[in-house]
Scaffold this motif. Structure first.
Motif, short mmCIF file in Angstrom:
data_model
loop_
_atom_site.label_atom_id
_atom_site.label_comp_id
_atom_site.label_asym_id
_atom_site.label_seq_id
_atom_site.Cartn_x
_atom_site.Cartn_y
_atom_site.Cartn_z
N MET A 1 0.85 -1.21 0.00
CA MET A 1 0.00 0.00 0.00
C MET A 1 0.88 1.26 0.00
N LEU A 2 1.94 1.22 0.81
CA LEU A 2 2.88 2.36 0.83
C LEU A 2 3.48 2.54 -0.55
N LYS A 3 3.82 1.42 -1.20
CA LYS A 3 4.39 1.49 -2.55
C LYS A 3 3.42 2.17 -3.51
N HIS A 4 2.16 1.83 -3.43
CA HIS A 4 1.19 2.43 -4.36
C HIS A 4 1.17 3.95 -4.21
N GLY A 5 1.26 4.43 -2.97
CA GLY A 5 1.31 5.89 -2.77
C GLY A 5 2.60 6.46 -3.34
N LEU A 6 3.71 5.81 -3.04
CA LEU A 6 5.02 6.34 -3.47
C LEU A 6 5.15 6.44 -4.98
N ILE A 7 4.59 5.46 -5.69
CA ILE A 7 4.81 5.46 -7.16
C ILE A 7 3.75 6.24 -7.91
N PHE A 8 2.58 6.49 -7.27
CA PHE A 8 1.45 6.95 -8.10
C PHE A 8 0.63 8.08 -7.50
N ASP A 9 0.65 8.24 -6.16
CA ASP A 9 -0.33 9.14 -5.56
C ASP A 9 0.23 9.72 -4.26
N ALA A 10 0.83 10.91 -4.39
CA ALA A 10 1.49 11.53 -3.23
C ALA A 10 0.49 11.78 -2.10
N ALA A 11 -0.76 12.14 -2.46
CA ALA A 11 -1.76 12.42 -1.42
C ALA A 11 -2.06 11.15 -0.62
N TYR A 12 -2.10 10.03 -1.32
CA TYR A 12 -2.34 8.74 -0.65
C TYR A 12 -1.16 8.41 0.27
N TRP A 13 0.06 8.62 -0.22
CA TRP A 13 1.26 8.41 0.63
C TRP A 13 1.19 9.28 1.88
N ASN A 14 0.74 10.53 1.71
CA ASN A 14 0.69 11.45 2.84
C ASN A 14 -0.22 10.94 3.97
N GLN A 15 -1.21 10.12 3.60
CA GLN A 15 -2.10 9.58 4.64
C GLN A 15 -1.37 8.56 5.51
N PHE A 16 -0.27 8.02 5.00
CA PHE A 16 0.46 6.99 5.74
C PHE A 16 1.74 7.48 6.37
N LYS A 17 2.25 8.61 5.90
CA LYS A 17 3.66 8.89 6.22
C LYS A 17 3.88 9.10 7.72
N ASP A 18 2.83 9.54 8.42
CA ASP A 18 2.93 9.55 9.87
C ASP A 18 1.85 8.60 10.38
N LEU A 19 2.26 7.33 10.59
CA LEU A 19 1.27 6.29 10.86
C LEU A 19 0.50 6.50 12.16
N GLU A 20 1.14 7.22 13.09
CA GLU A 20 0.44 7.49 14.35
C GLU A 20 -0.81 8.32 14.08
N LYS A 21 -0.76 9.11 12.98
CA LYS A 21 -1.89 10.00 12.69
C LYS A 21 -2.84 9.42 11.63
N THR A 22 -2.48 8.27 11.07
CA THR A 22 -3.33 7.68 10.02
C THR A 22 -4.66 7.23 10.63
N ASP A 23 -5.74 7.51 9.91
CA ASP A 23 -7.06 7.13 10.41
C ASP A 23 -7.38 5.71 9.95
N PHE A 24 -7.06 4.73 10.79
CA PHE A 24 -7.28 3.35 10.40
C PHE A 24 -8.73 2.90 10.59
N ALA A 25 -9.56 3.79 11.19
CA ALA A 25 -10.99 3.49 11.25
C ALA A 25 -11.54 3.47 9.83
N ASP A 26 -10.82 4.17 8.95
CA ASP A 26 -11.24 4.28 7.56
C ASP A 26 -10.40 3.36 6.67
N PHE A 27 -9.96 2.26 7.22
CA PHE A 27 -8.99 1.43 6.50
C PHE A 27 -9.57 0.85 5.21
N ASP A 28 -10.88 0.61 5.21
CA ASP A 28 -11.48 0.05 3.99
C ASP A 28 -11.26 0.99 2.80
N ASN A 29 -11.37 2.31 3.04
CA ASN A 29 -11.13 3.26 1.95
C ASN A 29 -9.68 3.22 1.48
N LEU A 30 -8.77 3.03 2.43
CA LEU A 30 -7.34 2.96 2.06
C LEU A 30 -7.09 1.71 1.22
#
Ligand SMILES: NC(=O)c1ccc[n+]([C@@H]2O[C@H](COP(=O)([O-])OP(=O)(O)OC[C@H]3O[C@@H](n4cnc5c(N)ncnc54)[C@H](O)[C@@H]3O)[C@@H](O)[C@H]2O)c1
Length: 366
Positions: free
Chosen positions: A191-220
């Motif tokens: 999943m991190l790879k998909h953000g890194l190669i294709f979608d910076a905004a998606y990567w930004n949701q993961f880059k600080d995992l403490e702040k990632t909203d995993f309640a919304d993991f299905d969307n990720l």
């Protein structure tokens, strides 16, 4: 070490892939049953490993509404089973159980089951239909999507295989409730790879995992599948842009193979090896001025926050370099990398000399 809090409830629209649909959530069992009925299969074979038989069939079988004969086939779990000997066993079992060209194979499991099941189905009697029900995070966001099937040759990853798409992929994230944390982290790598190669905004949701909203993991998960599918749709047979998906995999696969064959090393999960590969290949991207130092450090920090740092000794590096020679992406004897061209963008068909690769290991070790 980062841990997932599990909270999945899928109700997403299906995704159209190249010749098959990817369906999401519990409501998808209805179209699955309708598809099976429409095609009037002779026998339905379900391929599992020991764990998915134990943990996933108790959920899957009650949803499967068919009057046809169902045969369950189980293999041992793990990458070491993904080889031609297991295929021979599976082709033999199918033959003994009377499988014909109108049989269906449903692969219920992680990437090992979807890879080997897809290959066995694609080659049995010149090809029978197959469906993937991925039960690991890695198989949901990556292995079940895109039609690559195959097995390892000795310790060399995915050397034998075909590109052939399933009839349908069904993503039901309830299966993840029994998946161990290390296997969840392994899937997160892709999943991190998909953000890194294709979608910076998606990567930004993961880059600080403490702040990632995993309640919304299905969307990720959904977005990750969308990214993989979008890339595959543009280039199903990997002549161009699909090579982007190999970011982290050139060194990652060599590391995975080396650890697989080396009894003194712990076995690395696929995603664990790819996570190291992504750090090393980000370093190479930085050294080739494709990535800034700040971006490289951001990637390294985020990945290291999820994955345990693996110790490489001096004597490990040369055998890993030697394994690169067998990478199936090589062309005209040259090792090919997909490197980051800034976060969210990729540059394919890149080369690197061995000195730079060795430096990337030095930096990883530091
Ligand atoms: N074809 C592709 O495009 C592609 C892409 C990425 C990876 N892969 C391949 O995928 C494989 C790795 O896949 P993986 O990480 O899913 O490994 P895996 O299939 O070995 O599954 C990991 C472990 O989890 C267990 N398991 C599976 N589902 C479970 C569940 N719901 N609950 C409890 N345990 C469960 C399995 O039995 C196994 O022990 C590698 O061989 C890799 O090369 C293929």
């Amino acid at each position: 070490m980062f841990n997932f809090v599990q909270n999945f409830k899928f109700s997403m629209e299906s995704i159209k892939a190249n010749g098959y649909p990817i369906l999401f959530g519990e409501k998808s069992y209805e179209p699955l049953n309708a598809y099976i009925k429409e095609n009037n299969y002779s026998v339905i074979f379900i391929l599992t490993d020991v764990n998915t038989n134990k943990y996933c069939l108790s959920r899957f079988l009650p949803f499967l509404a068919t009057e046809k004969t169902i045969e369950i086939i189980e293999i041992e779990p793990g990458e070491s089973e993904k080889n031609i000997n297991t295929c021979v066993e599976l082709w033999t079992i199918l033959t003994e159980l009377g499988a014909d060209r109108k049989s269906l194979l449903i692969n219920v499991g992680g990437g090992v089951i979807t890879d080997i099941g897809g290959f066995v189905a694609s080659t049995f009697k010149r090809g029978i239909d197959f469906i993937h029900i991925p039960t690991t995070l890695l198989a949901m966001v990556d292995a079940s999507v895109g039609g690559k099937n195959g097995v390892d040759l000795g310790n060399l990853k995915n050397q034998i295989g075909v590109i052939n798409v399933p009839k349908l992929v069904l993503i039901d994230t309830e299966y993840l409730s029994t998946l161990p944390q290390n296997e969840m982290r392994s899937g997160l790598a892709e999943m991190l790879k998909h953000g890194l190669i294709f979608d910076a905004a998606y990567w930004n949701q993961f880059k600080d995992l403490e702040k990632t909203d995993f309640a919304d993991f299905d969307n990720l998960i959904y977005r990750s599948i969308e990214i993989k599918n979008e890339i595959v749709m543009q280039d199903p047979t990997e002549n161009g842009i699909r090579k982007a998906l190999n970011f982290g995999h050139t060194l990652g696969h060599a590391i995975e193979s080396y650890f697989l064959e080396n009894e003194s090393k712990k076995t690395l999960l696929h995603g664990e090896a790819i996570a190291i590969g992504m750090i090393l290949e980000s370093y190479i991207s930085w050294q080739k001025d494709l990535l800034s130092e700040a971006e490289y450090q951001e990637i390294k920090k985020a990945i290291n926050a999820v994955f345990e740092t693996i110790i490489f000794e001096e004597k490990d590096i040369q055998p890993i370099l030697d394994l690169l020679i067998h990478d199936k992406k090589n062309e005209y004897g040259k090792i090919q990398f997909a490197l980051l061209n800034g976060i969210g963008k990729i540059k394919i068909n890149q080369e690197s000399d061995n000195d730079l690769i060795i430096k990337s290991f030095d930096d990883y070790k530091s």
